[in-house]
Design a protein around this motif. Structure first.
Motif, PDB file in Angstrom:
ATOM      1  N   ALA A  26      37.013  45.441  32.224  1.00 29.06           N
ATOM      2  CA  ALA A  26      37.243  44.255  32.274  1.00 29.06           C
ATOM      3  C   ALA A  26      37.248  43.876  33.629  1.00 29.06           C
ATOM      4  O   ALA A  26      36.512  42.702  33.882  1.00 29.06           O
ATOM      5  CB  ALA A  26      38.913  43.735  31.703  1.00 29.06           C
ATOM      6  N   LYS A  27      37.232  44.833  34.069  1.00 27.28           N
ATOM      7  CA  LYS A  27      37.322  44.112  36.182  1.00 27.28           C
ATOM      8  C   LYS A  27      36.030  44.836  36.601  1.00 27.28           C
ATOM      9  O   LYS A  27      35.790  43.738  37.843  1.00 27.28           O
ATOM     10  CB  LYS A  27      38.167  45.452  36.861  1.00 27.28           C
ATOM     11  CG  LYS A  27      39.578  46.259  36.533  1.00 27.28           C
ATOM     12  CD  LYS A  27      40.203  46.924  36.846  1.00 27.28           C
ATOM     13  CE  LYS A  27      41.531  47.181  37.555  1.00 27.28           C
ATOM     14  NZ  LYS A  27      42.291  47.662  38.440  1.00 27.28           N
ATOM     15  N   SER A  31      35.403  36.773  35.937  1.00 20.29           N
ATOM     16  CA  SER A  31      35.806  36.276  35.527  1.00 20.29           C
ATOM     17  C   SER A  31      37.754  36.182  35.000  1.00 20.29           C
ATOM     18  O   SER A  31      38.226  37.700  34.811  1.00 20.29           O
ATOM     19  CB  SER A  31      35.765  35.705  33.817  1.00 20.29           C
ATOM     20  OG  SER A  31      33.951  35.185  33.633  1.00 20.29           O
ATOM     21  N   LYS A  32      38.848  35.556  34.328  1.00 21.80           N
ATOM     22  CA  LYS A  32      39.901  35.730  34.072  1.00 21.80           C
ATOM     23  C   LYS A  32      39.818  35.945  32.786  1.00 21.80           C
ATOM     24  O   LYS A  32      39.676  35.582  31.903  1.00 21.80           O
ATOM     25  CB  LYS A  32      40.658  34.577  34.797  1.00 21.80           C
ATOM     26  CG  LYS A  32      42.013  34.635  34.339  1.00 21.80           C
ATOM     27  CD  LYS A  32      42.968  33.417  35.157  1.00 21.80           C
ATOM     28  CE  LYS A  32      45.061  33.235  33.897  1.00 21.80           C
ATOM     29  NZ  LYS A  32      44.914  32.996  33.125  1.00 21.80           N
ATOM     30  N   LEU A  33      40.258  36.977  32.663  1.00 16.76           N
ATOM     31  CA  LEU A  33      39.907  36.894  30.918  1.00 16.76           C
ATOM     32  C   LEU A  33      41.816  38.018  30.406  1.00 16.76           C
ATOM     33  O   LEU A  33      42.391  38.275  31.612  1.00 16.76           O
ATOM     34  CB  LEU A  33      39.403  38.947  31.244  1.00 16.76           C
ATOM     35  CG  LEU A  33      37.919  39.181  31.152  1.00 16.76           C
ATOM     36  CD1 LEU A  33      37.461  39.970  31.977  1.00 16.76           C
ATOM     37  CD2 LEU A  33      37.459  38.306  30.279  1.00 16.76           C
ATOM     38  N   ASN A  46      47.159  39.866  30.793  1.00 12.35           N
ATOM     39  CA  ASN A  46      46.155  39.561  32.065  1.00 12.35           C
ATOM     40  C   ASN A  46      45.075  40.905  31.498  1.00 12.35           C
ATOM     41  O   ASN A  46      45.712  42.543  31.642  1.00 12.35           O
ATOM     42  CB  ASN A  46      46.574  40.031  33.322  1.00 12.35           C
ATOM     43  CG  ASN A  46      45.384  40.809  33.524  1.00 12.35           C
ATOM     44  OD1 ASN A  46      44.837  40.525  33.796  1.00 12.35           O
ATOM     45  ND2 ASN A  46      45.834  40.378  35.593  1.00 12.35           N
ATOM     46  N   ALA A  47      44.308  41.110  30.942  1.00 13.66           N
ATOM     47  CA  ALA A  47      42.827  42.040  29.963  1.00 13.66           C
ATOM     48  C   ALA A  47      42.716  43.299  31.082  1.00 13.66           C
ATOM     49  O   ALA A  47      42.455  44.172  30.833  1.00 13.66           O
ATOM     50  CB  ALA A  47      42.337  41.712  29.308  1.00 13.66           C
ATOM     51  N   LYS A  48      43.339  43.117  32.126  1.00 12.28           N
ATOM     52  CA  LYS A  48      42.661  43.588  33.332  1.00 12.28           C
ATOM     53  C   LYS A  48      43.772  44.609  34.099  1.00 12.28           C
ATOM     54  O   LYS A  48      44.007  45.496  34.893  1.00 12.28           O
ATOM     55  CB  LYS A  48      42.126  43.124  34.858  1.00 12.28           C
ATOM     56  CG  LYS A  48      40.580  42.123  34.673  1.00 12.28           C
ATOM     57  CD  LYS A  48      40.240  41.155  35.526  1.00 12.28           C
ATOM     58  CE  LYS A  48      39.252  40.730  35.067  1.00 12.28           C
ATOM     59  NZ  LYS A  48      38.384  40.394  36.674  1.00 12.28           N
TER      60      LYS A  48
ATOM     61  N   ASP B  92      47.081  49.457  38.661  1.00 13.13           N
ATOM     62  CA  ASP B  92      47.276  48.191  37.417  1.00 13.13           C
ATOM     63  C   ASP B  92      47.139  47.181  38.525  1.00 13.13           C
ATOM     64  O   ASP B  92      47.998  47.066  40.168  1.00 13.13           O
ATOM     65  CB  ASP B  92      48.651  48.689  36.663  1.00 13.13           C
ATOM     66  CG  ASP B  92      48.793  47.052  35.849  1.00 13.13           C
ATOM     67  OD1 ASP B  92      47.798  47.969  34.629  1.00 13.13           O
ATOM     68  OD2 ASP B  92      49.170  45.997  36.081  1.00 13.13           O
ATOM     69  N   GLU B  93      46.810  46.006  38.391  1.00 16.59           N
ATOM     70  CA  GLU B  93      46.670  44.652  39.188  1.00 16.59           C
ATOM     71  C   GLU B  93      48.181  44.004  39.147  1.00 16.59           C
ATOM     72  O   GLU B  93      48.890  43.384  40.319  1.00 16.59           O
ATOM     73  CB  GLU B  93      45.615  44.264  39.065  1.00 16.59           C
ATOM     74  CG  GLU B  93      45.210  43.460  37.888  1.00 16.59           C
ATOM     75  CD  GLU B  93      43.950  42.474  37.966  1.00 16.59           C
ATOM     76  OE1 GLU B  93      42.793  43.112  38.373  1.00 16.59           O
ATOM     77  OE2 GLU B  93      44.141  41.362  37.042  1.00 16.59           O
TER      78      GLU B  93
END
Lengths: 91, 577
Positions: A26-27, A31-33, A46-48, B92-93
C-alpha cells in the motif's frame, strides 16, 4: 474514489506477516487507501497501517472492501486485490 | 521465593510441555522489565524537543531490529517473519501520528504517549475473535517495550551471546527475544507464561528446543547458574537434580534422542506396510490449535469436542462452536475430520449443568444419553457442526451408542436440525457421513446389523475394553483385569471389522490400542486399514507398519485367535515382532 470487494483466502487471515506485506504494498502508492471488514460490518481503516489492519480481525473467509482515492488509484487497487487473492504465498 | 543460601535440595516444577525432548543445562534467569510509566508532563514550548526524542527512539529501535535481521540472515524464516512484523509496527503511520498528536496536544512525555497509543491498539487487537490475530497483541507489546526501554536509555538485554548449555528461564519471554536466541547454545526454555499456541511455542518447536511454558514463579524458584533438567514432553523442570534423578533423565534423553532420530524419518511418510499395502493414519485432536499434525496424517479420526464445554462457565453458544469447528475444518483442509458429539457424564461436572450424581457414572447418563435428555444442547452442537460442514470435509460421530434405537434417535435429531437449517436457508453439506463409536459390547456384537444404519464406525478400544472386562480403567486396584489384549477383545474387534469390511463401510480404530506398536500387526491382520491416534505416536506406528507384510500380519492375526489368555497373546506378539 474506486472500491472493490474480495475475500480473504489465505489460511491464517490478515495477521502478522500478510498484514505487513499488505502495508508494504500500500505504501508504494500515493493514493489514500482504506480497507473494511464487510462481513463484520467494520469501519474503513487506513490500509497503510498494520495496527489498523490487525484491528480488522480479517480472518480467512471474511469479505473485505478496499477503496483507493488519488492519481494512482486504479493501479493501487488492482495491486492490493491481487496480493490478497494470491493468498500472500501461503497457498 | 527461595533463599539464596539453600540451594542444594532438588525441586520439581511443572508446566505445559510444548516442545519435546529432554535437555540438561545451567539456568540463565531473565526477567523482562515491566515498565512503569509515570504521568509526566512538559512545559508548553518544549514540544519539538520531545517529538525529536520520540523520533530518535524509533530510529534506535530500527537499528536494533536491523542488527537482528543481519544476524538472522541464515536463521529461521519464522524468526524473520516476526521481525518483519515488528518493523512494520514500528513505522506504522497511524501510531506515529497519534503519538505525535497526543504529545503536542496533551503535553505528555514520549514514554507516556507511546504507552497510551500502543495500549489502545493492544486491547483492540487482543480482543480479536481470531486467536491468531489476537496473539499479535504480544508483538505490539514487544515493540512498545523496546521503545520504552530505549526512551529510558537502557541497553537491550542481549540473549544472543549466552554460554553453551544454557537453559533460559524467563517470566515473560517476548517473541523478539526468542528470535534472537543462539540455537546451539540454548538447550531448553522455561517460561512463566504462555501456552502451546503462543508464538514462543511455535518458535521453540521450529528450533527443536525442549520447552516448558506456564511454569508459575519459575524465575523466583530458580537462580542463575543452577543446574536444571527440562523435560519438554511431560512438562517437567527439575532444579538441582540429585544423582539418581539425573541418571534417570540421562537414560531417558539417550533413548529419546535415538528413538526420535529413527522415528523422525517416518514422520512425513504415508502409513505403508513392507509390501506397499496402505494403512491410513489419523490423528485424534481435542482443541483447535493451529497445527496438531495435520500435515503428516491422512485424516482426523477423532475430534473431541469436550474442551468447548469444560473450559467455560456456561454452555458454548452455537456461534462459538461454529467458529471452532470451521477453524478446525479449514486447518485440516481436504482431510476428513470426524467430529464426536459431546461425550461427557457423571464423572465430570459442568458448572452450568446439574448432572446427576451417580453410583456408576460410566454406566449412567453419559454422552448420547445425556444429549437426548438435554435436547437443546445437543441440537445446538449439531447445528453448529452442520453449518460448519461447508468449510471442509466433516463427518459426525455419536459416542456411547448401545442399541440401534440410539442410532436412529440420534439420526432423527440430526434430520430435524437439517430441516430447520433448510427452513432458514442456511447452507450445509447434505452428504456429511454419519457414524458411531463402537465402545459398548451390546452394539459391538451386532456390528453386522448396525452397519446398514451408518456410514462408518470407529472402535473406541479404551471404553470397549473397560465395558467388556467390567473393569474401571482409572482404578489402579484392578489394573490387571483391564486386558486390551484379551482373547475377548481381539475377537470382538475382529467381528466388528469383518462386518464393516464385508459391507464396504469405513471402519477405523481410535483408542489407545491404535498407538501401541505391539497391537499394530494384529490390528492390520484383523482387517483394519485406518488407525487414529495422538499425533505424538504417528511416527512410531508408521515405522512399525513398515516392518511387516500383509501376509505376515494375517498369519499373526489367525494365530492369536486360538490363544487362550492375554499373557499368551502378548508373549506371542512380542516374539513375533
Amino acid at each position: 474514489m474506486i472500491c472493490r470487494l474480495t475475500e480473504i483466502v489465505n489460511p491464517s487471515g490478515l495477521h502478522g506477516r500478510p498484514a505487513a506485506q499488505l502495508v508494504e504494498a500500500a505504501k508504494r502508492y500515493r493514493s489514500k487507501l482504506t480497507i473494511r471488514n464487510i462481513t463484520e460490518h467494520g469501519e474503513a481503516v487506513n490500509a497503510k497501517s498494520i495496527v489498523r489492519i490487525l484491528s480488522l480481525s480479517a480472518s480467512k473467509g471474511k469479505t473485505v472492501e478496499l477503496c483507493a482515492e488519488g492519481e494512482d488509484e486504479i493501479q493501487a487497487l488492482e495491486d492490493l486485490i491481487n496480493l490478497i487473492d494470491s493468498g500472500f504465498g501461503e497457498i | 521465593m527461595r533463599d539464596n543460601n539453600h540451594h542444594e535440595e532438588m525441586l520439581i516444577l511443572r508446566g505445559e510441555g510444548v516442545s519435546d525432548g529432554v535437555a540438561f543445562g545451567n539456568a540463565f534467569v531473565y526477567r523482562a522489565e515491566q515498565y512503569v510509566v509515570n504521568e509526566e508532563y512538559f512545559e508548553p514550548g518544549d514540544e519539538d524537543a520531545f517529538v525529536q526524542e520520540w523520533e530518535e527512539a524509533r530510529h534506535t529501535a530500527q537499528v536494533e531490529l536491523d542488527t537482528f535481521f543481519s544476524a538472522l540472515e541464515n536463521g529461521s524464516s519464522e524468526g524473520r517473519a516476526i521481525l518483519d512484523v515488528h518493523k512494520s509496527i514500528l513505522f506504522d503511520e497511524e501510531i506515529e501520528e497519534m503519538v505525535e498528536t497526543t504529545m503536542r496536544e496533551d503535553k505528555i512525555v514520549p514514554a507516556l504517549a507511546v504507552s497510551r497509543v500502543f495500549d489502545l491498539f493492544i486491547s483492540i487487537v487482543g480482543e480479536s475473535s481470531d486467536p491468531l490475530i489476537a496473539e499479535r497483541a504480544a508483538d505490539l507489546r514487544d515493540v512498545r517495550d523496546r521503545l520504552l526501554r530505549i526512551i529510558r536509555g537502557e541497553n537491550s538485554s542481549d540473549l544472543s551471546h549466552l554460554p553453551e548449555n544454557t537453559i533460559l528461564v524467563a517470566n515473560d519471554l517476548l517473541p523478539s527475544d526468542a528470535a534472537t536466541l543462539e540455537k546451539g547454545k540454548v538447550t531448553a526454555i522455561v517460561n512463566e507464561s504462555g501456552s502451546a499456541t503462543a508464538h514462543l511455542a511455535i518458535l521453540a518447536r521450529s528450533y527443536r528446543i525442549p520447552t516448558v511454558l506456564s511454569v508459575p514463579k519459575a524465575t523466583a524458584f530458580i537462580n542463575s547458574g543452577e543446574h536444571l533438567i527440562v523435560d519438554g514432553h511431560d512438562g517437567v523442570v527439575v532444579v538441582n537434580p540429585d544423582e539418581e534423578t539425573a541418571s534417570a533423565y540421562a537414560t531417558k534423553k539417550r533413548l529419546l534422542d535415538k528413538k526420535t532420530a529413527l522415528e523422525n524419518e517416518y514422520q512425513d511418510r504415508k502409513g505403508m506396510l513392507r509390501d506397499g499395502t496402505t494403512v491410513h493414519i489419523g490423528i485424534n485432536i481435542g482443541d483447535d490449535r493451529e497445527d496438531p499434525g495435520y500435515s503428516s496424517c491422512d485424516f482426523v479420526g477423532l475430534f473431541r469436542t469436550e474442551f468447548l464445554y469444560m473450559d467455560s462457565q456456561q454452555l458454548p453458544t452455537e456461534q462459538q462452536q461454529f467458529d471452532v469447528y470451521r477453524r478446525v475444518l479449514e486447518l485440516a483442509g481436504d482431510k476428513p475430520v470426524t467430529l464426536r458429539t459431546l461425550d461427557i457424564g457423571g464423572d465430570k461436572q459442568l458448572p452450568y449443568l446439574s448432572l446427576p450424581e451417580e453410583m456408576n457414572p460410566f454406566l449412567g447418563k453419559r454422552a448420547l444419553r445425556l444429549c437426548f435428555e438435554e435436547m437443546d444442547m445437543f441440537k445446538t452442537q449439531l447445528r453448529a457442526a452442520m453449518r460448519a460442514s461447508v468449510f471442509g470435509n466433516l463427518q459426525i460421530m455419536f459416542p456411547m451408542v448401545a442399541s440401534i434405537d440410539d442410532v436412529r434417535q440420534a439420526k432423527s435429531v440430526l434430520e430435524a436440525v437439517k430441516k430447520d437449517l433448510d427452513d432458514e436457508g442456511c447452507p450445509y453439506d447434505p452428504h456429511v457421513p454419519i457414524g458411531i463409536m463402537i465402545e459398548v459390547p451390546s452394539i459391538a456384537f451386532i456390528a453386522d446389523l448396525v452397519v446398514t444404519e451408518v456410514d462408518f464406525a470407529s472402535i473406541g478400544t479404551n471404553d470397549l475394553c473397560q465395558y467388556l472386562c467390567a473393569t474401571d480403567r482409572d482404578n489402579a486396584e484392578v489394573r490387571e483385569y483391564y486386558q486390551s489384549f484379551s482373547p475377548a477383545m481381539l475377537r470382538t474387534v475382529h467381528g466388528i471389522v469383518t462386518a464393516f469390511n464385508a459391507a464396504g463401510k469405513e471402519i477405523s480404530i481410535c483408542g489407545e490400542m491404535a498407538a501401541d506398536p505391539l497391537a499394530t500387526k494384529v490390528l492390520v491382520g484383523l482387517g483394519l486399514r485406518k488407525l487414529s491416534m495422538n499425533n505424538a505416536s504417528t511416527a512410531k506406528i508408521k515405522m512399525e507398519l513398515a516392518q511387516f507384510t500383509l501376509e505376515e500380519a494375517e498369519d499373526v492375526a489367525s494365530a492369536v485367535m486360538f490363544l487362550k489368555t492375554q499373557k499368551d497373546i502378548i508373549e506371542y506378539l512380542s516374539s513375533a515382532s
